[in-house]
Design a protein around this motif. Structure first.
Motif, short mmCIF file in Angstrom:
data_model
loop_
_atom_site.label_atom_id
_atom_site.label_comp_id
_atom_site.label_asym_id
_atom_site.label_seq_id
_atom_site.Cartn_x
_atom_site.Cartn_y
_atom_site.Cartn_z
N ILE A 139 48.15 43.16 41.85
CA ILE A 139 48.25 41.74 42.14
C ILE A 139 47.15 41.05 41.35
O ILE A 139 45.98 41.37 41.48
CB ILE A 139 48.11 41.43 43.64
N LYS A 140 47.55 40.13 40.49
CA LYS A 140 46.62 39.40 39.64
C LYS A 140 46.28 38.08 40.33
O LYS A 140 46.87 37.05 40.05
CB LYS A 140 47.24 39.18 38.27
N TYR A 141 45.32 38.14 41.21
CA TYR A 141 44.96 36.95 41.97
C TYR A 141 44.44 35.83 41.08
O TYR A 141 44.51 34.67 41.45
CB TYR A 141 43.93 37.28 43.05
N TYR A 142 43.95 36.17 39.89
CA TYR A 142 43.49 35.13 38.97
C TYR A 142 44.65 34.27 38.50
O TYR A 142 44.43 33.16 38.00
CB TYR A 142 42.71 35.73 37.79
N TYR A 143 45.89 34.72 38.66
CA TYR A 143 47.07 33.89 38.42
C TYR A 143 47.66 33.38 39.73
O TYR A 143 48.09 32.24 39.83
CB TYR A 143 48.16 34.68 37.68
N GLU A 144 47.72 34.25 40.74
CA GLU A 144 48.36 33.92 42.02
C GLU A 144 47.54 32.91 42.84
O GLU A 144 48.10 32.07 43.51
CB GLU A 144 48.57 35.19 42.85
N ASP A 145 46.22 33.07 42.85
CA ASP A 145 45.33 32.22 43.65
C ASP A 145 44.02 32.10 42.88
O ASP A 145 43.03 32.76 43.19
CB ASP A 145 45.11 32.84 45.04
N ASN A 180 41.63 30.24 42.82
CA ASN A 180 40.41 29.82 43.52
C ASN A 180 39.85 30.92 44.43
O ASN A 180 38.83 30.73 45.08
CB ASN A 180 40.66 28.55 44.33
N LYS A 181 40.51 32.06 44.46
CA LYS A 181 40.05 33.18 45.29
C LYS A 181 38.77 33.75 44.67
O LYS A 181 38.73 34.09 43.50
CB LYS A 181 41.15 34.25 45.36
N LYS A 182 37.74 33.84 45.48
CA LYS A 182 36.44 34.24 44.98
C LYS A 182 35.99 35.62 45.47
O LYS A 182 35.03 36.19 44.94
CB LYS A 182 35.40 33.20 45.38
N GLU A 183 36.67 36.16 46.47
CA GLU A 183 36.31 37.46 47.03
C GLU A 183 37.58 38.26 47.31
O GLU A 183 38.63 37.68 47.59
CB GLU A 183 35.53 37.30 48.34
N LEU A 184 37.47 39.57 47.23
CA LEU A 184 38.62 40.44 47.44
C LEU A 184 38.14 41.83 47.84
O LEU A 184 37.13 42.31 47.32
CB LEU A 184 39.44 40.54 46.14
N ILE A 185 38.85 42.45 48.76
CA ILE A 185 38.64 43.87 49.05
C ILE A 185 39.86 44.61 48.52
O ILE A 185 41.00 44.26 48.82
CB ILE A 185 38.46 44.12 50.56
N THR A 186 39.61 45.60 47.69
CA THR A 186 40.68 46.38 47.07
C THR A 186 40.18 47.81 46.88
O THR A 186 39.22 48.22 47.51
CB THR A 186 41.14 45.72 45.74
N LYS A 187 40.85 48.57 46.01
CA LYS A 187 40.43 49.95 45.71
C LYS A 187 40.19 50.11 44.22
O LYS A 187 40.81 49.42 43.40
CB LYS A 187 41.52 50.94 46.14
N ILE A 188 39.34 51.04 43.89
CA ILE A 188 39.11 51.40 42.49
C ILE A 188 40.21 52.36 42.07
O ILE A 188 40.40 53.40 42.69
CB ILE A 188 37.72 52.03 42.29
N GLU A 242 42.84 48.23 41.84
CA GLU A 242 44.23 48.17 42.34
C GLU A 242 44.75 46.74 42.26
O GLU A 242 45.90 46.50 41.88
CB GLU A 242 44.25 48.68 43.79
N ASN A 243 43.93 45.76 42.64
CA ASN A 243 44.23 44.33 42.54
C ASN A 243 42.98 43.65 42.01
O ASN A 243 41.88 44.19 42.12
CB ASN A 243 44.60 43.75 43.91
N SER A 244 43.14 42.44 41.45
CA SER A 244 41.96 41.84 40.83
C SER A 244 41.92 40.32 40.97
O SER A 244 42.96 39.66 40.92
CB SER A 244 41.90 42.20 39.34
N ILE A 245 40.70 39.81 41.13
CA ILE A 245 40.44 38.36 41.08
C ILE A 245 39.83 37.98 39.75
O ILE A 245 39.60 36.81 39.48
CB ILE A 245 39.50 37.90 42.22
N ASP A 274 44.17 45.21 29.54
CA ASP A 274 44.81 46.37 28.90
C ASP A 274 46.13 45.92 28.28
O ASP A 274 46.45 44.72 28.24
CB ASP A 274 44.98 47.52 29.90
N GLU A 275 46.90 46.88 27.79
CA GLU A 275 48.17 46.56 27.10
C GLU A 275 49.19 45.90 28.03
O GLU A 275 50.13 45.26 27.56
CB GLU A 275 48.77 47.82 26.46
N ASN A 276 49.02 46.01 29.35
CA ASN A 276 49.91 45.36 30.32
C ASN A 276 49.30 44.10 30.92
O ASN A 276 49.77 43.61 31.94
CB ASN A 276 50.27 46.35 31.44
N TYR A 277 48.24 43.60 30.29
CA TYR A 277 47.54 42.39 30.74
C TYR A 277 46.90 42.54 32.12
O TYR A 277 46.71 41.57 32.82
CB TYR A 277 48.45 41.16 30.68
N ASN A 278 46.57 43.77 32.50
CA ASN A 278 45.82 44.01 33.73
C ASN A 278 44.33 43.96 33.42
O ASN A 278 43.90 44.37 32.34
CB ASN A 278 46.18 45.38 34.31
#
Length: 161
Positions: free
Chosen positions: A2-8, A10-18, A33-36, A66-70
């Protein structure tokens, strides 16, 4: 991812996994796994911030894609591979992101003001945004540089508001 930098954006914090930790050329790269964190692109620098893993703070130098824009984080610190699949708290440097966004927008405005004077232009041959300034570079014969004082004055009036 989930690319929160596109979805939201203004999201400044996130808990995810490496998802992965990669070492290359004495640098440490982290995939989440997901990114802000917005990756570098379009002349705009990637996000900065930090991660908290098991109570320790790790600073992010830059974010690339990366090559998939992640997002891939370039870390200032080395993170042990044992943290792959671990929970991570992510914190965005919002002030840095917001400056980058404003500078990015300013380049588009300035380009449009030049086009108001000379008509349709090709895209700049180089657009770069650093921390504190932004530059569009055009071919030498793209337009008469004598118009830039007037364009700059119009730009200053627009951004005053």
């Amino acid at each position: 991812m989930i690319k929160y930098y596109y979805e939201d954006k203004n999201k400044k914090e996130l808990i995810t996994k490496i998802k992965d930790i990669i070492f290359e050329n004495e640098k440490c790269f982290v995939k989440l796994e997901n990114s802000i964190f917005y990756p570098q692109g379009g002349g705009q620098k990637g996000d900065k911030g930090y991660l908290i893993i098991e109570g320790r703070k790790y600073s992010i130098f830059n974010t690339i894609k990366d090559e998939n824009y992640n997002s891939i984080l370039i870390m200032e610190d080395i993170i042990d591979k044992r943290f792959i699949n671990s929970a991570v708290e992510c914190f965005l440097d919002w002030e840095y992101r917001y400056r980058q966004m404003r500078l990015h927008t300013s380049l588009h405005i300035y380009h449009a003001l030049i086009e108001d004077e000379v008509g349709k232009l090709e895209n700049p041959i180089l657009s770069t945004i650093e921390d504190g300034y932004a530059v569009n570079k055009y071919p030498e014969d793209a337009f008469d540089i004598g118009i830039l004082d007037e364009v700059t004055n119009k730009f200053k009036e627009l951004i005053k508001a």
